[in-house]
Design a protein around this motif. Structure first.
Motif, PDB file in Angstrom:
ATOM      1  N   VAL A   1       0.878  -1.173   0.000  1.00 11.51           N
ATOM      2  CA  VAL A   1       0.000   0.000   0.000  1.00 11.51           C
ATOM      3  C   VAL A   1       0.915   1.222   0.000  1.00 11.51           C
ATOM      4  CG1 VAL A   1      -1.783   1.261   1.262  1.00 11.51           C
ATOM      5  CG2 VAL A   1      -1.834  -1.247   1.200  1.00 11.51           C
TER       6      VAL A   1
ATOM      7  N   ASP B   1      -4.568   3.716   6.676  1.00 10.94           N
ATOM      8  CA  ASP B   1      -3.718   3.942   5.499  1.00 10.94           C
ATOM      9  C   ASP B   1      -3.977   5.321   4.899  1.00 10.94           C
ATOM     10  OD1 ASP B   1      -2.788   1.324   5.787  1.00 10.94           O
ATOM     11  OD2 ASP B   1      -4.134   0.528   4.228  1.00 10.94           O
TER      12      ASP B   1
ATOM     13  N   SER C   1      -3.177   0.700  -3.745  1.00  6.27           N
ATOM     14  CA  SER C   1      -2.981  -0.687  -3.323  1.00  6.27           C
ATOM     15  C   SER C   1      -2.543  -1.499  -4.532  1.00  6.27           C
ATOM     16  CB  SER C   1      -4.288  -1.259  -2.758  1.00  6.27           C
ATOM     17  OG  SER C   1      -4.131  -2.637  -2.477  1.00  6.27           O
TER      18      SER C   1
ATOM     19  N   THR D   1      -4.446   6.861  -2.119  1.00  4.26           N
ATOM     20  CA  THR D   1      -3.824   5.720  -1.464  1.00  4.26           C
ATOM     21  C   THR D   1      -3.909   4.583  -2.471  1.00  4.26           C
ATOM     22  OG1 THR D   1      -4.488   6.483   0.730  1.00  4.26           O
ATOM     23  CG2 THR D   1      -3.897   4.158   0.515  1.00  4.26           C
TER      24      THR D   1
ATOM     25  N   ILE E   1       3.498   2.533   2.420  1.00  6.82           N
ATOM     26  CA  ILE E   1       2.885   2.621   3.748  1.00  6.82           C
ATOM     27  C   ILE E   1       3.020   1.300   4.507  1.00  6.82           C
ATOM     28  CG2 ILE E   1       0.705   2.940   4.995  1.00  6.82           C
ATOM     29  CD1 ILE E   1      -0.100   4.910   2.760  1.00  6.82           C
ATOM     30  N   ARG E   2       2.686   0.196   3.838  1.00  5.22           N
ATOM     31  CA  ARG E   2       2.755  -1.114   4.504  1.00  5.22           C
ATOM     32  C   ARG E   2       2.659  -2.218   3.458  1.00  5.22           C
ATOM     33  NH1 ARG E   2      -2.150  -3.559   4.239  1.00  5.22           N
ATOM     34  NH2 ARG E   2      -3.982  -2.210   4.089  1.00  5.22           N
TER      35      ARG E   2
ATOM     36  N   ARG F   1      -2.411   8.005   7.030  1.00  2.48           N
ATOM     37  CA  ARG F   1      -0.952   8.003   6.841  1.00  2.48           C
ATOM     38  C   ARG F   1      -0.602   8.588   5.469  1.00  2.48           C
ATOM     39  NH1 ARG F   1       3.736   9.059   8.376  1.00  2.48           N
ATOM     40  NH2 ARG F   1       5.386   7.686   7.688  1.00  2.48           N
ATOM     41  N   SER F   2      -1.383   8.222   4.465  1.00  2.00           N
ATOM     42  CA  SER F   2      -1.142   8.735   3.124  1.00  2.00           C
ATOM     43  C   SER F   2      -1.266  10.253   3.092  1.00  2.00           C
ATOM     44  CB  SER F   2      -2.123   8.088   2.136  1.00  2.00           C
ATOM     45  OG  SER F   2      -1.867   8.498   0.823  1.00  2.00           O
TER      46      SER F   2
END
Length: 152
Positions: free
Chosen positions: A45, A122, A64, A62, A103-104, A125-126
């Motif tokens: 992500v 997410d 994915s 964001t 992000i992860r 954080r984004s």
């Protein structure tokens, strides 16, 4: 902890129809079919900017990249982006994705509710990453690259 994508900062492609699960979960996504020969970042992500080639409009996103492991219905890798600031449908449009930071990892969640909770984190954080100095520099680069393509 967020880190930068592995040398891949930009990806272009056309928005295509997906399974529609994101909308049902409250996170409608634009599914991007990357241009042939494109290098796609590893499954994870990411935070990033979305440039709509038809208009030059830029959205916060964001992104994915992965096979949607929570739903276990495919091994095909998908590129999907949730735009924080619009619910517009982009079907058929060309877009550029400008990656700011990872992000992860992409993971399988125990339930769709767990996935939604993680997606909310997410997006927060984004947003912070897009507002950072690095995020602003990448936005400047994205806009400069877009201007070059429309002035040719």
């Amino acid at each position: 902890m967020a880190d930068t994508p592995t040398g891949i900062v930009h990806l272009t492609g056309a928005v295509v129809h997906g399974a529609g699960r994101g909308r049902g979960l409250g996170f409608p996504t634009a599914n991007v079919a990357a241009d042939p020969g494109s290098r796609i970042p590893p499954p994870a992500v990411y935070s990033g900017w979305v440039v709509r080639h038809s208009t030059g409009v830029v959205h916060r996103g964001t992104i994915s990249i992965g096979s949607n492991p929570t739903f276990c219905d495919t091994t095909e890798v998908h590129v999907e982006v949730y735009c924080h600031d619009t619910a517009d449908e982009f079907y058929g449009e060309r877009v550029g994705l400008w990656f700011v930071a990872r992000i992860r990892d992409t993971v399988k969640f125990a339930s769709p509710d767990d996935l939604v909770r993680a997606a909310r984190r997410d997006v927060l954080r984004s947003e912070a990453l897009l507002a950072s100095g690095r995020g602003r520099r990448i936005l400047t680069g994205a806009l400069a690259a877009y201007r070059k393509t429309v002035s040719v």
